[in-house]
Design a protein around this motif. Structure first.
Motif, PDB file in Angstrom:
ATOM      1  N   THR A   1       0.848  -1.190   0.000  1.00 27.91           N
ATOM      2  CA  THR A   1       0.000   0.000   0.000  1.00 27.91           C
ATOM      3  C   THR A   1       0.885   1.243   0.000  1.00 27.91           C
ATOM      4  O   THR A   1       2.083   1.163   0.277  1.00 27.91           O
ATOM      5  N   SER A   2       0.301   2.377  -0.288  1.00 30.48           N
ATOM      6  CA  SER A   2       0.993   3.665  -0.236  1.00 30.48           C
ATOM      7  C   SER A   2       0.081   4.676   0.444  1.00 30.48           C
ATOM      8  O   SER A   2      -1.056   4.877  -0.001  1.00 30.48           O
ATOM      9  N   LYS A   3       0.565   5.259   1.533  1.00 26.51           N
ATOM     10  CA  LYS A   3      -0.239   6.206   2.313  1.00 26.51           C
ATOM     11  C   LYS A   3       0.644   7.384   2.759  1.00 26.51           C
ATOM     12  O   LYS A   3       1.869   7.286   2.770  1.00 26.51           O
ATOM     13  N   PRO A   4       0.029   8.487   3.179  1.00 27.68           N
ATOM     14  CA  PRO A   4       0.806   9.664   3.605  1.00 27.68           C
ATOM     15  C   PRO A   4       1.601   9.461   4.888  1.00 27.68           C
ATOM     16  O   PRO A   4       2.615  10.121   5.094  1.00 27.68           O
ATOM     17  N   SER A   5       1.137   8.558   5.768  1.00 31.34           N
ATOM     18  CA  SER A   5       1.820   8.389   7.052  1.00 31.34           C
ATOM     19  C   SER A   5       1.985   6.907   7.372  1.00 31.34           C
ATOM     20  O   SER A   5       1.263   6.053   6.848  1.00 31.34           O
ATOM     21  N   THR A   6       2.942   6.632   8.269  1.00 31.25           N
ATOM     22  CA  THR A   6       3.202   5.246   8.660  1.00 31.25           C
ATOM     23  C   THR A   6       1.998   4.630   9.372  1.00 31.25           C
ATOM     24  O   THR A   6       1.711   3.447   9.213  1.00 31.25           O
ATOM     25  N   SER A   7       1.306   5.427  10.178  1.00 29.18           N
ATOM     26  CA  SER A   7       0.138   4.907  10.891  1.00 29.18           C
ATOM     27  C   SER A   7      -0.949   4.458   9.925  1.00 29.18           C
ATOM     28  O   SER A   7      -1.594   3.418  10.128  1.00 29.18           O
ATOM     29  N   GLN A   8      -1.155   5.210   8.837  1.00 36.17           N
ATOM     30  CA  GLN A   8      -2.140   4.822   7.831  1.00 36.17           C
ATOM     31  C   GLN A   8      -1.680   3.586   7.062  1.00 36.17           C
ATOM     32  O   GLN A   8      -2.496   2.719   6.726  1.00 36.17           O
ATOM     33  N   ILE A   9      -0.392   3.524   6.814  1.00 37.56           N
ATOM     34  CA  ILE A   9       0.170   2.343   6.143  1.00 37.56           C
ATOM     35  C   ILE A   9      -0.051   1.101   6.997  1.00 37.56           C
ATOM     36  O   ILE A   9      -0.517   0.072   6.526  1.00 37.56           O
TER      37      ILE A   9
END
Length: 226
Positions: free
Chosen positions: A84-92
């Motif tokens: 996956t690709s997300k803006p933050s590590t927590s979202q990842i």
């Protein structure tokens, strides 16, 4: 693979009753043994799986795992990548953990096991972000165990590092080619330099995306079935 579950999959894709009976005969009551240094073990009846080395084996496995994929995943035989690709590590972490939980549930329902020794996670990015304490990825199995974290991983013959520099893969590739050149020079065989170059050097360089392969984007975890 459970034979009854596999037959259900084959029925679901439209195989006739006669075809299902043939596959039932093909899969059930096969026996195997081990021969080592002239000693032969007792025959063991296979309760699960498909004949190893058979033409139908990979096709049957693909049919069996056809409904496995979460939202972002790639399969090659029994190697699976969730990414996956997300803006933050927590979202990842939230996205990957959700898909990983879905995968673990699928394995449980379909009577398969996760090979935890070959399952790991890796975070991709630039060095400054990777060294930040806020970019700490922790994924858990259903039993609470943490997945091992890696800074490089071998996938389909290519060594991929967390910064996508491909330096580790290049170093291994160069080392292999140099060893081959040394052995070639020491051998007494008078082979064509062009043939040697094509068979040893270019074959390795072109393998695993050496000419511009399609790599999955950024962060992923790599579960392996056994």
């Amino acid at each position: 693979m459970d034979h009854y579950l596999l037959l259900d999959r084959l029925h679901a894709i439209g195989l006739s009753q006669h075809a299902l009976l043939w596959f039932n005969s093909y899969l059930r009551n096969r026996k195997q043994c081990v021969v080592l240094r002239g000693c032969k073990s007792d025959l063991l009846t296979q309760q699960r799986g498909v004949p190893q080395g058979s033409t139908l084996g990979p096709l049957l496995f693909s049919i069996f795992t056809n409904d496995l994929l979460p939202c972002y995943a790639q399969l090659y035989a029994d190697d699976t990548i969730i990414y996956t690709s997300k803006p933050s590590t927590s979202q990842i972490q939230e996205a990957l953990q959700s898909d990983f939980n879905t995968l673990q549930t699928w394995l449980l329902v379909n009577k398969l096991m996760l090979n935890k020794l070959k399952t790991s996670s890796m975070l991709f990015g630039v060095r400054q972000n990777l060294n930040s304490k806020s970019n700490f990825l922790v994924l858990r199995c259903n039993n609470g165990e943490h997945l091992q974290k890696e800074d490089k991983i071998k996938y389909l013959g290519m060594l991929i590092d967390s910064e996508l520099t491909f330096r580790p893969h290049t170093l291994v590739l160069v080392s292999f080619i140099v060893q081959g050149i040394v052995l070639h020079l020491k051998s007494e065989r008078d082979s064509s330099p062009h043939l040697f170059y094509q068979s040893l050097v270019m074959l390795r360089v072109r393998f695993a995306g050496g000419e511009g392969g399609d790599f999955p984007p950024v962060w992923f975890t790599c579960p392996t079935l056994c």
